[in-house]
Design a protein around this motif. Sequence first.
Motif, PDB file in Angstrom:
ATOM      1  N   GLU A  19      14.463  23.419  58.630  1.00 14.00           N
ATOM      2  CA  GLU A  19      14.951  24.179  59.788  1.00 14.00           C
ATOM      3  C   GLU A  19      15.831  25.308  59.283  1.00 14.00           C
ATOM      4  O   GLU A  19      16.637  25.106  58.380  1.00 14.00           O
ATOM      5  N   HIS A  20      15.703  26.481  59.892  1.00 17.47           N
ATOM      6  CA  HIS A  20      16.588  27.608  59.603  1.00 17.47           C
ATOM      7  C   HIS A  20      17.581  27.685  60.750  1.00 17.47           C
ATOM      8  O   HIS A  20      17.180  27.819  61.913  1.00 17.47           O
ATOM      9  N   VAL A  21      18.862  27.566  60.425  1.00 23.61           N
ATOM     10  CA  VAL A  21      19.898  27.450  61.451  1.00 23.61           C
ATOM     11  C   VAL A  21      21.040  28.426  61.182  1.00 23.61           C
ATOM     12  O   VAL A  21      21.173  28.966  60.096  1.00 23.61           O
ATOM     13  N   ARG A  22      21.888  28.605  62.177  1.00 22.97           N
ATOM     14  CA  ARG A  22      23.056  29.477  62.038  1.00 22.97           C
ATOM     15  C   ARG A  22      24.362  28.693  62.111  1.00 22.97           C
ATOM     16  O   ARG A  22      25.423  29.272  61.997  1.00 22.97           O
ATOM     17  N   ASP A  23      24.287  27.376  62.272  1.00 22.63           N
ATOM     18  CA  ASP A  23      25.501  26.585  62.516  1.00 22.63           C
ATOM     19  C   ASP A  23      25.947  25.718  61.336  1.00 22.63           C
ATOM     20  O   ASP A  23      26.628  24.725  61.529  1.00 22.63           O
ATOM     21  N   LEU A  24      25.605  26.121  60.111  1.00 21.79           N
ATOM     22  CA  LEU A  24      26.084  25.370  58.944  1.00 21.79           C
ATOM     23  C   LEU A  24      27.559  25.686  58.703  1.00 21.79           C
ATOM     24  O   LEU A  24      28.024  26.780  59.035  1.00 21.79           O
ATOM     25  N   PRO A  25      28.293  24.754  58.089  1.00 20.35           N
ATOM     26  CA  PRO A  25      29.682  25.066  57.711  1.00 20.35           C
ATOM     27  C   PRO A  25      29.716  26.303  56.812  1.00 20.35           C
ATOM     28  O   PRO A  25      28.765  26.577  56.072  1.00 20.35           O
ATOM     29  N   ALA A  26      30.807  27.030  56.876  1.00 16.73           N
ATOM     30  CA  ALA A  26      30.929  28.301  56.138  1.00 16.73           C
ATOM     31  C   ALA A  26      30.727  28.147  54.637  1.00 16.73           C
ATOM     32  O   ALA A  26      30.296  29.079  53.972  1.00 16.73           O
ATOM     33  N   ASP A  27      31.019  26.962  54.082  1.00 12.65           N
ATOM     34  CA  ASP A  27      30.905  26.770  52.630  1.00 12.65           C
ATOM     35  C   ASP A  27      29.527  26.273  52.192  1.00 12.65           C
ATOM     36  O   ASP A  27      29.345  25.898  51.045  1.00 12.65           O
ATOM     37  N   ARG A  28      28.548  26.280  53.101  1.00  8.98           N
ATOM     38  CA  ARG A  28      27.210  25.773  52.764  1.00  8.98           C
ATOM     39  C   ARG A  28      26.126  26.747  53.172  1.00  8.98           C
ATOM     40  O   ARG A  28      26.184  27.345  54.235  1.00  8.98           O
ATOM     41  N   ASP A  29      25.112  26.846  52.322  1.00 13.41           N
ATOM     42  CA  ASP A  29      23.922  27.621  52.669  1.00 13.41           C
ATOM     43  C   ASP A  29      22.758  26.710  53.009  1.00 13.41           C
ATOM     44  O   ASP A  29      21.726  27.168  53.484  1.00 13.41           O
ATOM     45  N   GLY A  30      22.911  25.419  52.739  1.00 12.17           N
ATOM     46  CA  GLY A  30      21.867  24.460  53.049  1.00 12.17           C
ATOM     47  C   GLY A  30      22.393  23.048  52.963  1.00 12.17           C
ATOM     48  O   GLY A  30      23.471  22.819  52.402  1.00 12.17           O
ATOM     49  N   GLU A  31      21.626  22.118  53.536  1.00 10.81           N
ATOM     50  CA  GLU A  31      21.987  20.707  53.433  1.00 10.81           C
ATOM     51  C   GLU A  31      20.744  19.863  53.644  1.00 10.81           C
ATOM     52  O   GLU A  31      19.794  20.281  54.307  1.00 10.81           O
ATOM     53  N   TYR A  32      20.762  18.684  53.049  1.00  9.43           N
ATOM     54  CA  TYR A  32      19.687  17.718  53.239  1.00  9.43           C
ATOM     55  C   TYR A  32      20.246  16.551  54.028  1.00  9.43           C
ATOM     56  O   TYR A  32      21.282  15.996  53.666  1.00  9.43           O
ATOM     57  N   VAL A  33      19.561  16.203  55.111  1.00  4.98           N
ATOM     58  CA  VAL A  33      19.972  15.083  55.955  1.00  4.98           C
ATOM     59  C   VAL A  33      18.927  13.988  55.765  1.00  4.98           C
ATOM     60  O   VAL A  33      17.838  14.036  56.356  1.00  4.98           O
ATOM     61  N   HIS A  34      19.272  13.010  54.925  1.00  6.03           N
ATOM     62  CA  HIS A  34      18.293  12.002  54.522  1.00  6.03           C
ATOM     63  C   HIS A  34      17.749  11.181  55.698  1.00  6.03           C
ATOM     64  O   HIS A  34      16.538  10.966  55.788  1.00  6.03           O
ATOM     65  N   GLU A  35      18.621  10.725  56.592  1.00 12.56           N
ATOM     66  CA  GLU A  35      18.153   9.857  57.672  1.00 12.56           C
ATOM     67  C   GLU A  35      17.194  10.577  58.627  1.00 12.56           C
ATOM     68  O   GLU A  35      16.411   9.933  59.320  1.00 12.56           O
ATOM     69  N   ARG A  36      17.217  11.909  58.615  1.00 12.35           N
ATOM     70  CA  ARG A  36      16.299  12.688  59.460  1.00 12.35           C
ATOM     71  C   ARG A  36      15.179  13.334  58.655  1.00 12.35           C
ATOM     72  O   ARG A  36      14.320  14.004  59.230  1.00 12.35           O
ATOM     73  N   ARG A  37      15.211  13.156  57.325  1.00 13.65           N
ATOM     74  CA  ARG A  37      14.234  13.800  56.438  1.00 13.65           C
ATOM     75  C   ARG A  37      14.126  15.283  56.788  1.00 13.65           C
ATOM     76  O   ARG A  37      13.059  15.815  57.084  1.00 13.65           O
ATOM     77  N   LEU A  38      15.291  15.938  56.691  1.00 11.61           N
ATOM     78  CA  LEU A  38      15.413  17.309  57.162  1.00 11.61           C
ATOM     79  C   LEU A  38      16.262  18.139  56.205  1.00 11.61           C
ATOM     80  O   LEU A  38      17.328  17.695  55.770  1.00 11.61           O
ATOM     81  N   ILE A  39      15.761  19.321  55.891  1.00 15.41           N
ATOM     82  CA  ILE A  39      16.548  20.312  55.156  1.00 15.41           C
ATOM     83  C   ILE A  39      16.915  21.396  56.149  1.00 15.41           C
ATOM     84  O   ILE A  39      16.048  21.954  56.826  1.00 15.41           O
ATOM     85  N   ARG A  40      18.213  21.673  56.221  1.00 18.35           N
ATOM     86  CA  ARG A  40      18.716  22.743  57.081  1.00 18.35           C
ATOM     87  C   ARG A  40      19.172  23.882  56.172  1.00 18.35           C
ATOM     88  O   ARG A  40      19.972  23.673  55.271  1.00 18.35           O
TER      89      ARG A  40
END
Length: 152
Positions: A19-40
């Motif tokens: 997913e391409h999002v605009r609501d990540l914390p300011a110190d992150r450009d991406g994150e992996y959410v294992h329980e959702r099998r999702l890269i933001r």
Amino acid sequence: MTPDRQIHDALNALGVRIEHVRDLPADRDGEYVHERRLIRLRAGMARRLHRSVLAHECAHAIFADEPSMFGPVNAKQERRADEWAALRLIRHEDYAAAEAIHHGHAGAIAHDLDVVRSIIEAYQRVLLRVGDTVYVQPKMGAGMWTHREDVA
């Protein structure tokens, strides 16, 4: 097959969505959410940053990394993800040529290889120079490395 295609294929095989999002914390450009099998991923990133962050987050998905309450565990996961990404995005021949042109300047090498500086620094961590030979991913034992090159 290009490194970018290999990363997308790996994510498809794992069933991980992007997913391409605009609501990540300011110190992150991406994150992996294992329980959702999702890269933001942060929407609107430059190409070099986007491919570097995607490869890094793909490594988290492959290793099923989850944030820990222990700082050293998180640091190890981050190092491993950067090194995994570096080994997928950088061909040794391209790195060697860029290093020679730019006299080891990580920022200039990163620009030439279309990745961010932290990926170059991770690649440099997996190199071992012994005398006039460079080894990529050296292990204990004779003949155990990913690539070997004489540089003298």
